[in-house]
Motif scaffolding. Structure first.
Motif, PDB file in Angstrom:
ATOM      1  N   SER A  37       0.813  -1.277   0.036  1.00 38.50           N
ATOM      2  CA  SER A  37      -0.073   0.094  -0.101  1.00 38.50           C
ATOM      3  C   SER A  37       0.991   1.296   0.050  1.00 38.50           C
ATOM      4  O   SER A  37       0.489   2.423  -0.175  1.00 38.50           O
ATOM      5  CB  SER A  37      -1.040   0.029   1.130  1.00 38.50           C
ATOM      6  OG  SER A  37      -0.166   0.209   2.315  1.00 38.50           O
ATOM      7  N   GLN A  38       2.006   1.277   0.065  1.00 38.90           N
ATOM      8  CA  GLN A  38       3.085   2.303   0.167  1.00 38.90           C
ATOM      9  C   GLN A  38       2.897   3.143  -0.897  1.00 38.90           C
ATOM     10  O   GLN A  38       2.897   4.436  -0.900  1.00 38.90           O
ATOM     11  CB  GLN A  38       4.564   2.025   0.327  1.00 38.90           C
ATOM     12  CG  GLN A  38       4.722   1.149   1.703  1.00 38.90           C
ATOM     13  CD  GLN A  38       6.180   0.496   1.682  1.00 38.90           C
ATOM     14  OE1 GLN A  38       6.958   0.719   0.844  1.00 38.90           O
ATOM     15  NE2 GLN A  38       6.508  -0.032   2.929  1.00 38.90           N
ATOM     16  N   LYS A  75       7.981  -2.220  12.085  1.00 41.48           N
ATOM     17  CA  LYS A  75       9.433  -1.902  11.585  1.00 41.48           C
ATOM     18  C   LYS A  75       9.632  -1.331  10.258  1.00 41.48           C
ATOM     19  O   LYS A  75      10.484  -0.484   9.923  1.00 41.48           O
ATOM     20  CB  LYS A  75      10.260  -2.938  12.243  1.00 41.48           C
ATOM     21  CG  LYS A  75      10.582  -3.169  13.532  1.00 41.48           C
ATOM     22  CD  LYS A  75      11.528  -4.234  13.927  1.00 41.48           C
ATOM     23  CE  LYS A  75      11.814  -4.336  15.370  1.00 41.48           C
ATOM     24  NZ  LYS A  75      12.832  -5.504  15.801  1.00 41.48           N
ATOM     25  N   GLY A  76       8.913  -2.185   9.488  1.00 43.67           N
ATOM     26  CA  GLY A  76       9.151  -2.003   8.013  1.00 43.67           C
ATOM     27  C   GLY A  76       8.560  -0.768   7.701  1.00 43.67           C
ATOM     28  O   GLY A  76       8.977   0.267   6.819  1.00 43.67           O
ATOM     29  N   MET A  77       7.314  -0.303   8.037  1.00 46.54           N
ATOM     30  CA  MET A  77       6.523   0.931   7.705  1.00 46.54           C
ATOM     31  C   MET A  77       7.412   1.844   8.203  1.00 46.54           C
ATOM     32  O   MET A  77       7.313   3.212   7.686  1.00 46.54           O
ATOM     33  CB  MET A  77       5.220   0.804   8.450  1.00 46.54           C
ATOM     34  CG  MET A  77       4.264  -0.151   7.515  1.00 46.54           C
ATOM     35  SD  MET A  77       4.191   0.200   5.808  1.00 46.54           S
ATOM     36  CE  MET A  77       3.718   1.543   5.509  1.00 46.54           C
ATOM     37  N   ASN A  83      12.516   6.963   5.280  1.00 54.25           N
ATOM     38  CA  ASN A  83      12.874   7.371   3.917  1.00 54.25           C
ATOM     39  C   ASN A  83      12.126   8.622   3.257  1.00 54.25           C
ATOM     40  O   ASN A  83      12.568   9.030   2.319  1.00 54.25           O
ATOM     41  CB  ASN A  83      12.912   5.908   3.111  1.00 54.25           C
ATOM     42  CG  ASN A  83      13.773   5.002   3.627  1.00 54.25           C
ATOM     43  OD1 ASN A  83      14.883   5.554   4.197  1.00 54.25           O
ATOM     44  ND2 ASN A  83      13.542   3.887   3.215  1.00 54.25           N
ATOM     45  N   GLU A  84      10.694   8.459   3.701  1.00 52.57           N
ATOM     46  CA  GLU A  84       9.936   9.729   3.088  1.00 52.57           C
ATOM     47  C   GLU A  84      10.056  10.951   3.972  1.00 52.57           C
ATOM     48  O   GLU A  84       9.245  11.619   3.648  1.00 52.57           O
ATOM     49  CB  GLU A  84       8.478   9.017   2.965  1.00 52.57           C
ATOM     50  CG  GLU A  84       8.366   7.902   2.047  1.00 52.57           C
ATOM     51  CD  GLU A  84       8.439   8.169   0.742  1.00 52.57           C
ATOM     52  OE1 GLU A  84       8.113   9.510   0.259  1.00 52.57           O
ATOM     53  OE2 GLU A  84       8.933   7.335  -0.111  1.00 52.57           O
ATOM     54  N   TYR A  88       6.061  12.713  11.767  1.00 52.03           N
ATOM     55  CA  TYR A  88       5.108  12.568  12.702  1.00 52.03           C
ATOM     56  C   TYR A  88       4.636  11.087  12.454  1.00 52.03           C
ATOM     57  O   TYR A  88       4.257  10.320  13.548  1.00 52.03           O
ATOM     58  CB  TYR A  88       3.681  13.339  12.314  1.00 52.03           C
ATOM     59  CG  TYR A  88       2.577  13.284  13.051  1.00 52.03           C
ATOM     60  CD1 TYR A  88       2.363  13.670  14.421  1.00 52.03           C
ATOM     61  CD2 TYR A  88       1.493  12.141  12.426  1.00 52.03           C
ATOM     62  CE1 TYR A  88       1.283  13.357  15.077  1.00 52.03           C
ATOM     63  CE2 TYR A  88       0.361  12.101  13.410  1.00 52.03           C
ATOM     64  CZ  TYR A  88       0.225  12.476  14.476  1.00 52.03           C
ATOM     65  OH  TYR A  88      -0.751  12.380  15.328  1.00 52.03           O
ATOM     66  N   LEU A  89       4.434  10.545  11.398  1.00 50.38           N
ATOM     67  CA  LEU A  89       4.236   9.189  11.190  1.00 50.38           C
ATOM     68  C   LEU A  89       5.147   8.166  11.812  1.00 50.38           C
ATOM     69  O   LEU A  89       4.720   7.179  12.471  1.00 50.38           O
ATOM     70  CB  LEU A  89       4.082   8.731   9.819  1.00 50.38           C
ATOM     71  CG  LEU A  89       3.893   7.309   9.417  1.00 50.38           C
ATOM     72  CD1 LEU A  89       2.674   6.964  10.035  1.00 50.38           C
ATOM     73  CD2 LEU A  89       3.864   7.041   7.755  1.00 50.38           C
ATOM     74  N   ARG A  90       6.511   8.602  11.777  1.00 48.19           N
ATOM     75  CA  ARG A  90       7.556   7.703  12.442  1.00 48.19           C
ATOM     76  C   ARG A  90       7.379   7.674  13.816  1.00 48.19           C
ATOM     77  O   ARG A  90       7.499   6.750  14.361  1.00 48.19           O
ATOM     78  CB  ARG A  90       8.996   8.483  11.955  1.00 48.19           C
ATOM     79  CG  ARG A  90      10.209   7.809  12.800  1.00 48.19           C
ATOM     80  CD  ARG A  90      11.540   8.413  12.697  1.00 48.19           C
ATOM     81  NE  ARG A  90      11.537   9.750  13.103  1.00 48.19           N
ATOM     82  CZ  ARG A  90      11.577  10.188  14.221  1.00 48.19           C
ATOM     83  NH1 ARG A  90      11.752   9.256  15.272  1.00 48.19           N
ATOM     84  NH2 ARG A  90      11.820  11.368  14.502  1.00 48.19           N
ATOM     85  N   GLN A  91       7.343   8.952  14.562  1.00 51.70           N
ATOM     86  CA  GLN A  91       6.971   8.964  15.905  1.00 51.70           C
ATOM     87  C   GLN A  91       5.669   8.151  16.270  1.00 51.70           C
ATOM     88  O   GLN A  91       5.640   7.482  17.379  1.00 51.70           O
ATOM     89  CB  GLN A  91       6.840  10.268  16.577  1.00 51.70           C
ATOM     90  CG  GLN A  91       8.282  11.197  16.281  1.00 51.70           C
ATOM     91  CD  GLN A  91       8.132  12.438  16.454  1.00 51.70           C
ATOM     92  OE1 GLN A  91       6.930  13.073  16.561  1.00 51.70           O
ATOM     93  NE2 GLN A  91       9.170  13.368  16.435  1.00 51.70           N
TER      94      GLN A  91
END
Length: 401
Positions: A37-38, A75-77, A83-84, A88-91
């Motif tokens: 879905s990325q 972990k993959g996401m 990378n993107e 906010y998404l990472r946190q």
């Protein structure tokens, strides 16, 4: 794939597939769906993609034994978010990963990630996520039985929550953690009030969200309410108020709808055994509802402690009239296996609950009278010490003349 398909339709299809794979209990298919879905997630707003990913990752919750797959997917996401440059998404994903580490008892990894997150979030002054991370920190330290640090983390979470609007589900988690901490510290009356607030808060929120979120969300809220209600019953048991449990079902529809749930039935059976001071019935309840009473760590630990206390009280009462008694006779009176009774009596002697020895050759317990404490020596030593202080004082005064 067609350009005529709107983003909204693709989003709906993505969520529907995730729900389908959850129902099919297919963790591998759900993992592939999230990874594939990325390209679509890049086309939607950052806020929308963050919400979608959290929703997709949470679909693993309904698949038994999929915790490790959920950790790997998360972990993959996380790598994709880095990378993107989606901070906010990472946190958000790291916060979710902390929760997964906690569920899998990977406490070192959880604390390491918490430390990193807190450092970043304090600089950004993101108080909402600070509340979540401090709350997770409190739960990790509680799992490690470090209650002072767990309470400190919960205090930090509440301090951050006081300065913002806290959504009802998050407030319920704070109340639940507060009640859990108080129960671990033996303050079951205060714990009961927090568990009650948790249940009522979730009930109001669930009713208001029914139309918008559908039945699956309501079921999730009901599970949390059930957990809080079970803890309320546990508090009544631990404060030796089994008669009050019946009145709980009359407090409203929220409590009455849980009357026939297995964990509630199990706790009622334990309360009845406690009221009758029947260890045999207590043991039967723990055996009959083993899954319900042992799957929750808080309920299991407190009921185990209560069982040990009741056993000690009953044994002390039974052996009190005797100076020498057969262990088999005590076991018969208490309704438990001889081996279990013998082991418990041995432990009680070591803990100096009473004084005696086990005459295993004859299968008897020999009870000694409690030794009288002779305070003569301590009094004499105190007198000598006082005299020494007087003499030293006199020498000091003489030296100054």
């Amino acid at each position: 794939q067609s350009g005529s398909v709107s983003l909204a339709d693709r989003e709906t299809a993505l969520l529907a597939l995730a729900a389908l794979f959850e129902r099919m209990q297919d963790a591998a298919a759900l993992t592939n769906l999230i990874n594939s879905s990325q390209p679509f997630l890049i086309t939607v707003s950052k806020a929308k993609s963050s919400k979608l990913i959290r929703t997709l990752v949470d679909r693993f919750n309904g698949i038994p034994g999929a915790l490790q797959a959920q950790i790997n997917t998360c972990k993959g996401m996380l790598e994709w978010a880095r990378n993107e440059n989606r901070e906010y998404l990472r946190q958000s994903l790291e916060t979710r990963l902390v929760s997964l580490y906690l569920d899998s008892q990977m406490y070192t990894e959880a604390l390491s990630l918490i430390s990193q997150l807190l450092s970043e979030l304090k600089k950004l002054d993101d108080r909402m996520q600070l509340v979540e991370v401090h709350l997770l920190e409190s739960r990790v330290f509680m799992a490690l039985k470090n209650l002072p640090k767990s309470r400190a983390a919960l205090t930090s979470a509440r301090t951050a929550a006081n300065s913002i609007y806290t959504p009802p589900p998050l407030q319920a988690q704070l109340d639940l953690q507060s009640g859990t901490l108080h129960s671990e510290e033996g303050d079951f009356k205060t714990a009961y009030s927090y568990f009650f607030e948790t249940m009522e808060g979730l009930n109001v929120y669930a009713n208001s969200r029914t139309a918008n979120e559908g039945t699956s969300s309501v079921v999730d809220y009901e599970q949390r309410q059930l957990q809080a209600f079970a803890y309320m019953i546990m508090c009544k048991i631990m404060t030796q108020q089994p008669d009050d449990i019946t009145a709980l079902f009359a407090t409203g529809k929220t409590a009455s709808k849980f009357r026939d749930r297995q964990v509630v039935v199990a706790l009622q059976m334990v309360a009845k055994a406690q009221k009758q001071r029947s260890l045999a019935d207590f043991e039967k309840a723990m055996s009959t509802f083993r899954n319900e009473l042992q799957s929750d760590e808080l309920i299991h630990s407190h009921l185990t402690a209560l069982y040990d206390t009741l056993m000690e009280q009953n044994l002390v009462r039974l052996i009190e009239p005797y100076s020498r008694v057969e262990i088999a006779h005590v076991a018969k009176l208490i309704g438990l296996p001889i081996g279990m009774v013998e082991n418990k009596l041995s432990q009680m002697i070591l803990d100096k609950v009473f004084y005696g020895i086990l005459d295993q050759g004859n299968g008897c317990l020999v009870v000694f009278p409690e030794p009288q404490h002779d305070s003569t020596y301590e009094t004499t030593l105190d007198t000598i010490k006082s005299l020494g202080n007087v003499v030293e004082s006199l020498y000091t005064k003489a030296a100054t003349l």
